[in-house]
Design an enzyme around this catalytic site. Structure first.
Site, PDB file in Angstrom:
ATOM      1  N   LYS A  78       0.818  -1.200   0.000  1.00 37.54           N
ATOM      2  CA  LYS A  78       0.000   0.000   0.000  1.00 37.54           C
ATOM      3  C   LYS A  78       0.858   1.258   0.000  1.00 37.54           C
ATOM      4  CE  LYS A  78      -3.691  -0.149  -0.254  1.00 37.54           C
ATOM      5  NZ  LYS A  78      -4.508  -0.276  -1.494  1.00 37.54           N
ATOM      6  N   HIS A  96      -0.914   4.346  -6.600  1.00 36.60           N
ATOM      7  CA  HIS A  96      -2.217   4.949  -6.880  1.00 36.60           C
ATOM      8  C   HIS A  96      -2.106   6.424  -7.270  1.00 36.60           C
ATOM      9  CE1 HIS A  96      -4.032   1.276  -5.504  1.00 36.60           C
ATOM     10  NE2 HIS A  96      -3.461   1.382  -4.326  1.00 36.60           N
TER      11      HIS A  96
END
Length: 376
Positions: A78, A96
């Site tokens: 992450k 992301h």
């Protein structure tokens, strides 16, 4: 040689128990001559001792920032903890930021400012353009599980009390048992099993969503599987609001008509009470489910949808957790890391390996879109 050192950083996202490396894949890298360092972690599903037993040195959580050699590849899943200091290392992670999500420019700019490099896990592809490793199946499986539980929960709590928080399950069977128990309670209230519509059913994520529905005993005739053929006419789709549960599993990069909108949600025949947006691309300007605006979390899995005044039908809520596979951290980590291993074994030849060279070229392409002031 650059790439022979791999530093597995501890995940910092709350409730994130997955790991980019397992003891098995870590040992395979060590046996292949890689120097693998593992940060201790209090939330990873694999105990520190499991890594120590296969010969990986353990270091303090978060110590990569100051202690990792400059030629070490920092490996994680992450996003990095929110900060602004320039990044000097090569990072292999899900960042992301390539699809211009909210704050993407500030995230991406940290690498050029530190003369580091991002090799984004989401965009590592094989010769035919398929991702070399993905959590899709586990994400769909976990998302479908929470959606079924939420369907039953809302039937039992018509006052709008939200679904309680969830914590990772030690294994898949425990999750299945939990969903089955909740589902049976919901079926007694509704007098039937829910109708589940999965869009993206032919992909990894969609297959996971469908499999969970089957594993907990939802009849095949209640599981509606859609993919590109069914959606090519363009939304919004009445079939979505006719279902009880809608699980969105598509990977979207281009704008399309929305799958649902205010008009379809206002339908007097609406059965839809749960949407699980497994993609959870909340800030993506092309989000085809524009009925919510926040990413949910395991401690607060759902967000209610505000329906137009006078709308009939059940309560409606959305699940949009962006790390759903962490609900099954051991199985999802093992599946992902095993698929990623062949590429990791090419890191020592990163400049000539097609998968890593392509990832570096993509990084440079994305950096070129940054304002000049953010590149230095």
């Amino acid at each position: 040689m650059t790439g022979q050192k791999i530093w597995l950083r501890a995940e910092t996202k709350p409730a994130e128990a997955r790991s980019a490396l397992t003891p098995t894949t870590c040992k395979a890298l060590i046996d292949a001559g890689y120097d693998v360092t593992v940060e201790r972690s209090t939330q990873r599903i694999f105990d520190d001792d499991e890594f120590a037993k296969i010969g990986a040195p353990l270091v303090a959580e978060g110590s990569w920032v100051k202690d990792a050699p400059k030629d070490a590849v920092i490996l994680g899943l992450k996003e990095l903890p929110e900060d602004d200091f320039p990044l000097e290392h090569v990072h292999v992670t899900f960042a992301h930021c390539y699809k211009k999500q909210g704050g993407w420019d500030q995230v991406l700019s940290r690498w050029p400012r530190g003369k580091g490099l991002l090799l984004d896990l989401e965009f590592l592809t094989d010769d035919v353009g398929r991702r070399v490793a993905a959590f899709g199946f586990s994400a769909g499986y976990a998302g479908s599980a929470l959606a079924v539980k939420n369907w039953a929960w809302q039937l039992a709590h018509p006052d709008g009390t939200p679904l309680p928080g969830e914590v990772p399950y030690a294994n898949q069977n425990l999750l299945i048992d939990s969903v089955k128990e909740t589902l049976e309670a919901g079926k007694k209230i509704a007098g039937r099993a829910p109708k589940v519509l999965v869009i993206g059913a032919l992909g990894r994520c969609g297959k996971g969503a469908v499999q969970l529905a089957k594993d907990v005993g939802i009849p095949d005739e209640n599981i509606i599987q859609w993919d590109m053929a069914e959606t090519k006419k363009g939304g919004p789709f009445q079939e979505i609001v006719d279902a009880d549960i809608f699980v969105n599993c598509i990977y979207l990069s281009d704008p399309i008509p929305p799958f649902v909108n205010t008009e379809t949600l206002s339908s007097p025949s609406r059965n839809l009470s749960v949407v699980c947006d497994v993609s959870a691309d909340t800030t993506n300007p092309h989000n085809p489910i524009p009925i919510y605006s926040i990413t949910t979390t395991f401690d607060k899995p759902t967000v209610p949808v505000t329906l137009p005044a006078g709308t009939q039908g059940p309560l409606l809520s959305v699940i949009s957790i962006d790390h759903l596979p962490s609900l099954l951290p051991r199985e999802s980590s093992e599946m992902f890391s095993e698929a990623l291993l062949p590429s990791l074994l090419q890191l020592k030849d990163r400049t000539t390996s097609r998968v890593w060279k392509q990832a570096e070229d993509l990084f440079n392409e994305k950096v070129a879109t940054l304002p000049e002031s953010l590149r230095a």
